[in-house]
Design an enzyme around this catalytic site. Structure first.
Site, PDB file in Angstrom:
ATOM      1  N   GLY A   1       4.478  59.777 -90.379  1.00 62.27           N
ATOM      2  CA  GLY A   1       4.055  61.080 -89.882  1.00 62.27           C
ATOM      3  C   GLY A   1       2.626  61.429 -90.238  1.00 62.27           C
ATOM      4  N   CYS A   2       1.942  60.536 -90.951  1.00 66.87           N
ATOM      5  CA  CYS A   2       0.547  60.784 -91.300  1.00 66.87           C
ATOM      6  C   CYS A   2      -0.375  60.097 -90.294  1.00 66.87           C
ATOM      7  CB  CYS A   2       0.232  60.254 -92.698  1.00 66.87           C
ATOM      8  SG  CYS A   2       0.910  61.267 -94.005  1.00 66.87           S
ATOM      9  N   GLN A   3      -1.454  60.769 -89.977  1.00 68.59           N
ATOM     10  CA  GLN A   3      -2.460  60.223 -89.071  1.00 68.59           C
ATOM     11  C   GLN A   3      -3.119  58.992 -89.710  1.00 68.59           C
ATOM     12  OE1 GLN A   3      -5.146  63.257 -87.700  1.00 68.59           O
ATOM     13  NE2 GLN A   3      -6.868  61.864 -87.685  1.00 68.59           N
ATOM     14  N   SER A   4      -3.367  59.069 -91.005  1.00 69.39           N
ATOM     15  CA  SER A   4      -3.961  57.970 -91.759  1.00 69.39           C
ATOM     16  C   SER A   4      -2.852  57.225 -92.478  1.00 69.39           C
ATOM     17  CB  SER A   4      -4.930  58.511 -92.811  1.00 69.39           C
ATOM     18  OG  SER A   4      -5.769  59.476 -92.256  1.00 69.39           O
TER      19      SER A   4
END
Length: 139
Positions: free
Chosen positions: A50-53
């Site tokens: 769920g993290c962009q990075s």
């Protein structure tokens, strides 16, 4: 220090800055103090979904407390996870589970993040609480 005291300390630190550019820079600086995850834990299992990075989070129990280490491939995200680790690392699982995270709203972080970064922040908190839940159940 307990979780609430650490959160209050973080709120006070962010209150020193008037502009969000200064707060972002402080967040980046905090990322440089992050207790880095050992290479052996930089695995797919430890990536926060769920993290962009890419953000890796590892937790282990030491003397009844949960100790977290992490890393990210993005400097801003590294600062965000650094704040969370500072808040929740070396705390008892039950205290982590009981803790609220309103301090994030109080420092204005969520409203100054892109929607994908804000989702990532929620995912980081969720993963920290999942570790606490697992260690709590094990005891």
């Amino acid at each position: 220090m307990n979780i609430k005291e650490i959160q209050d300390e973080i709120i006070d630190e962010f209150a020193m800055f008037d502009e969000w550019d200064e707060r972002y820079q402080y967040l980046i600086d905090l990322g440089r103090t992050l207790p880095l995850i050992a290479e052996q834990y930089k695995t797919e299992d430890n990536i926060i979904k769920g993290c962009q990075s890419k953000v890796w989070l590892h937790g282990e129990q030491q003397d009844g407390n949960v100790v977290f280490t992490a890393d990210s491939d993005a400097i801003l995200t590294k600062g965000i996870i650094a704040i969370l680790i500072r808040t929740f690392s070396n705390q008892k699982p039950a205290d982590i589970l009981d803790a609220d995270t309103t301090f994030i709203d109080e420092i204005g972080l969520k409203e100054h993040l892109s929607p994908t970064r804000a989702n990532g922040l929620v995912s980081m908190i969720k993963q920290i609480k999942m570790y606490a839940l697992a260690f709590s159940a094990k005891n």
